[in-house]
Design a protein around this motif. Sequence first.
Motif, short mmCIF file in Angstrom:
data_model
loop_
_atom_site.label_atom_id
_atom_site.label_comp_id
_atom_site.label_asym_id
_atom_site.label_seq_id
_atom_site.Cartn_x
_atom_site.Cartn_y
_atom_site.Cartn_z
N GLY A 38 -61.35 -19.08 -31.47
CA GLY A 38 -60.94 -19.58 -32.78
C GLY A 38 -59.45 -19.37 -32.97
O GLY A 38 -58.84 -18.56 -32.28
N MET A 90 -58.51 -27.25 -35.12
CA MET A 90 -59.06 -25.95 -35.57
C MET A 90 -60.49 -26.12 -36.09
O MET A 90 -61.37 -25.30 -35.79
N ASN A 132 -63.38 -23.98 -34.47
CA ASN A 132 -63.98 -22.90 -35.27
C ASN A 132 -65.37 -23.27 -35.79
O ASN A 132 -66.19 -22.39 -36.05
N TYR A 184 -58.40 -22.64 -42.48
CA TYR A 184 -58.91 -21.55 -41.62
C TYR A 184 -59.96 -20.72 -42.37
O TYR A 184 -61.06 -20.47 -41.87
N THR A 226 -63.14 -22.49 -42.67
CA THR A 226 -63.97 -22.53 -41.44
C THR A 226 -64.74 -21.22 -41.30
O THR A 226 -65.88 -21.21 -40.85
N LYS A 227 -64.11 -20.12 -41.69
CA LYS A 227 -64.79 -18.83 -41.52
C LYS A 227 -65.89 -18.63 -42.56
O LYS A 227 -66.90 -17.95 -42.30
N VAL A 259 -68.71 -20.30 -40.98
CA VAL A 259 -69.32 -19.48 -39.91
C VAL A 259 -70.23 -18.41 -40.53
O VAL A 259 -71.36 -18.19 -40.06
#
Length: 276
Positions: free
Chosen positions: A105, A123, A127, A167, A170-171, A174
């Motif tokens: 990532g 990204m 990710n 970013y 994206t987390k 996840v």
Amino acid sequence: MFRNYSMTSGSAAYVHKITAVVVTGGSSGIGKTFIEQIFKLGSEIQFCNLSRKKPEFPALTGLKLEHFPCDLTDKSQIEVVFPELDAFLAQHGGDGEILLINNSGFGCYGSAQDLEIGRELEMLSLNINALVHLTGLMLPRMLKQGGVVLDVASTAAFQPTPQLSAYGATKAFVLHWNLALGDDLKGTKVRTLCLCPGPTATNFFKAAGFDESPLPNFGQTAEQVVDETLRALNKGKRLVVTGFSNKLIAFFSSRFLSKPMVTGISGWILRKVRQQ
Ligand SMILES: NC(=O)c1ccc[n+]([C@@H]2O[C@H](COP(=O)([O-])OP(=O)(O)OC[C@H]3O[C@@H](n4cnc5c(N)ncnc54)[C@H](OP(=O)(O)O)[C@@H]3O)[C@@H](O)[C@H]2O)c1
């Protein structure tokens, strides 16, 4: 300061059930440290790495590591490499549990309107897409043999992150994906663990566009992150936020503040650490 690290036997028991580890991004940072620490606990384990660069471990005599070169932002490369990986696992991966570590990532730092859209889309592919893609491909074998899907999210998952807007999102994906997947997999031989590290001393900040770690006095080493994660794996936990101050921040930012309020605070902090 990054503190000294020492691993104890508290992280060993689950590792003894594993015969293969499939890791993305084992060439550097947290992924590389997973390989080093798991090898120290179980030298018979077969490791398979997917990343662009081949990981180097000159000091680890006897390490069984197969490198599958792959740019995971490219869906077609995953489709080409997976059959090779699966055939390799059938022959050399043993019949014990498989630990899949979706770790690759990167982040893009800056005001959203200033960032290069192509890099941001890469990204998202890495990710998010690669993680779902590889997990989907790995699950049939893992459901037969048993195992754990360990996804590397971040403390950025717990609140919006101005200056790291895509970013952080994206987390958050996840985190939610991994927890929901774990629920879907109840009653099977596969479980999940979501890892949320805070600032960690790796190449991450350079890759994201910082000159150096923006919070040098606030971080952990990759060894500390991995040690805590292996303990959580051993205890059967589903979520691990590593480091005491990270745990506190994740707890307060996701429970007691409204989303707009926590966005403002997070933006204030992240603007303070703007690169020169
Ligand atoms: N360091 C932190 O402060 C921090 C905090 C929270 C979460 N995280 C997360 O931890 C994970 C690991 O990051 P790190 O801190 O260890 O950073 P790192 O040292 O920069 O490692 C990133 C890894 O991702 C791999 N990677 C990057 N682009 C790739 C691509 N296109 N295809 C395949 N692999 C790719 C790299 O391998 P190649 O270059 O060989 O392809 C490298 O091994 C990331 O998911 C990151 O978001 C890091």
